[in-house]
Design a protein around this motif. Structure first.
Motif, mmCIF file in Angstrom:
data_model
loop_
_atom_site.group_PDB
_atom_site.id
_atom_site.type_symbol
_atom_site.label_atom_id
_atom_site.label_comp_id
_atom_site.label_asym_id
_atom_site.label_seq_id
_atom_site.Cartn_x
_atom_site.Cartn_y
_atom_site.Cartn_z
ATOM 1 N N PRO A 1 70.326 72.865 63.029
ATOM 2 C CA PRO A 1 69.819 72.818 64.542
ATOM 3 C C PRO A 1 71.205 72.609 65.233
ATOM 4 O O PRO A 1 72.021 71.736 64.831
ATOM 5 N N ASP B 1 70.474 76.089 69.703
ATOM 6 C CA ASP B 1 68.917 75.899 69.952
ATOM 7 C C ASP B 1 68.882 75.204 71.517
ATOM 8 O O ASP B 1 67.571 75.379 71.770
ATOM 9 N N SER C 1 64.573 66.246 70.402
ATOM 10 C CA SER C 1 63.221 66.626 69.816
ATOM 11 C C SER C 1 63.224 68.104 70.229
ATOM 12 O O SER C 1 62.563 68.944 69.440
ATOM 13 N N LEU D 1 65.257 70.357 68.148
ATOM 14 C CA LEU D 1 64.409 70.418 66.588
ATOM 15 C C LEU D 1 63.580 71.601 66.671
ATOM 16 O O LEU D 1 63.331 72.337 65.980
ATOM 17 N N GLU D 2 62.701 71.492 67.891
ATOM 18 C CA GLU D 2 61.330 72.177 68.103
ATOM 19 C C GLU D 2 61.961 73.918 68.371
ATOM 20 O O GLU D 2 61.343 74.736 67.773
ATOM 21 N N TRP E 1 64.640 75.031 67.118
ATOM 22 C CA TRP E 1 65.265 75.237 65.806
ATOM 23 C C TRP E 1 64.188 75.762 64.697
ATOM 24 O O TRP E 1 64.263 76.867 64.113
ATOM 25 N N ARG E 2 63.069 74.942 64.778
ATOM 26 C CA ARG E 2 62.108 75.486 63.850
ATOM 27 C C ARG E 2 61.199 76.538 64.230
ATOM 28 O O ARG E 2 61.075 77.612 63.393
ATOM 29 N N ARG E 3 61.293 76.985 65.540
ATOM 30 C CA ARG E 3 60.909 78.237 65.965
ATOM 31 C C ARG E 3 61.964 79.559 65.460
ATOM 32 O O ARG E 3 61.568 80.513 64.935
ATOM 33 N N ARG E 4 63.017 79.038 65.552
ATOM 34 C CA ARG E 4 64.102 80.243 65.443
ATOM 35 C C ARG E 4 64.036 80.267 63.626
ATOM 36 O O ARG E 4 64.178 81.477 63.137
ATOM 37 N N LYS E 5 64.038 79.438 62.954
ATOM 38 C CA LYS E 5 63.691 79.668 61.447
ATOM 39 C C LYS E 5 62.593 80.186 61.196
ATOM 40 O O LYS E 5 62.445 81.114 60.256
ATOM 41 N N SER E 6 61.443 79.947 61.919
ATOM 42 C CA SER E 6 60.127 80.628 61.414
ATOM 43 C C SER E 6 60.037 82.038 61.768
ATOM 44 O O SER E 6 59.675 82.794 61.255
#
Length: 340
Positions: free
Chosen positions: A45, A152, A327, A330-331, A333-338
């Motif tokens: 991230p 991100d 936070s 990180l949110e 980044w998680r959307r990007r990875k998914s």
């Protein structure tokens, strides 16, 4: 482009009109760069801390505050820096005991006290280097307008006392690109300090639906300067901010000396500071950024024995702001990875 902000960036001047055609071209290029930049994906991230203008806005202590908060959240942050003022060209992990400001720049030396710092113009390579060091969260110091790396979350810092000067794009003013163009790719704005010079930016951010957070820089040990007669010197983006801070905590500034931003102090300059302070019975006081740029000569060694440094930290209007920013990074980044 400029080691110190020209006076015409903050007041009416014929040179603004003369430079406007060049600024128009620069602004168009900057807009195109923001729109078409091929930003590479990295594994970690990425939280970018940038600013709207060239020159100092207080980013370094903001980066430090966010790195400390990330650590408290159980993350292992690493900081990515271009190393302005340094000569390192290949990715380099900063070691404060080994490296000097002439190699890595002054800001990375300060940042490295709080987290691993990778210095390189190639931000992608720097991110990989931090990942190899075990970091799981990247804070990028600057690079919002130009770094070819996916962000991100982008936080733009603006100085409440100086704002964006005359609101013109380089070289007619200090803006790196038009405010509206920069806000299109920013996630939030941090207004730092007191004053109304940044009100235009705040209104523009509100119109763009971007949250605006507030914070101030506070000296860590203000009492030890109260009533002290000092020779204050600074080579930062806005030296007068440092002098105002000193006076605000009760120091008696008998003499104030300003140097260009990121100034590499020469031995004769340091010797002159020592002699003047000694002759007038003054304490020598400077910023943490200036203290790491004093070199290694005999005068440098001598001044370090008597020099007093004003350390500052960021005081957020809401203590939840740093955690909220991290936070949200990180949110995203998680959307990007998914989605990959």
């Amino acid at each position: 482009m400029f080691s110190q902000a020209p006076a015409f960036w903050s007041k009416p001047d014929w040179r603004v009109a003369a430079l406007s055609p060049v600024a128009l071209v620069y602004g168009a290029v900057a807009r195109r760069r923001l729109v078409t930049a091929a930003r590479r994906q990295v594994e970690l991230p990425v939280l970018c801390v940038g600013n709207f203008t060239v020159g100092g806005s207080g980013k370094t202590p903001v980066v430090i505050a966010l790195a400390l908060e990330a650590g408290r959240m159980g993350l292992k942050p690493g900081i990515l820096s271009r190393g302005h003022g340094g000569r390192a060209r290949k990715p380099l992990l900063v070691e404060p005991e080994r490296d000097g400001a002439e190699l890595v720049g002054d800001e990375p030396l300060l940042l490295a006290r709080h987290a691993p710092v990778a210095v390189t113009p190639d931000r992608t390579a720097g991110a990989r280097l931090l990942e190899e060091q075990g970091c799981d969260f990247v804070i990028m110091d600057d690079g919002f307008q130009s770094a070819h790396i996916h962000m991100d979350f982008a936080l733009l810092v603006v100085d409440a006392a100086h704002g964006v000067g005359n609101g013109r794009v380089l070289p007619a003013g200090p803006l790196r690109a038009q405010i509206v163009d920069q806000l299109r790719y920013a996630d939030a704005v941090l207004r730092l300090g007191d004053g109304h010079a940044a009100d235009e930016v705040v209104r523009a951010a509100s119109r763009a639906g971007r949250p605006v957070y507030d914070a101030a820089l506070a000296p860590r040990t203000p009492d030890r300067f109260a009533g002290k007669r000092v020779l204050a010197f600074a080579g930062i983006g806005h030296p007068e901010k440092f002098f105002v801070t000193l006076r605000g905590i009760g120091a008696d500034i008998v003499e104030a000396r300003s140097f260009p931003d990121h100034h590499a102090f020469k031995e004769e300059e340091i010797r002159d500071l020592l002699t003047t302070a000694r002759d007038q019975g003054l304490a020598l006081v400077t910023t943490s950024k200036d203290a790491v740029r004093l070199g290694e000569g005999p005068a440098s060694v001598e001044i370090r024995q008597v020099l007093e440094v004003v350390e500052v930290e960021v005081d957020f209007a809401s203590s939840e702001t740093p955690r909220r920013i991290i936070s949200q990074t990180l949110e995203a980044w998680r959307r990007r990875k998914s989605s990959l």
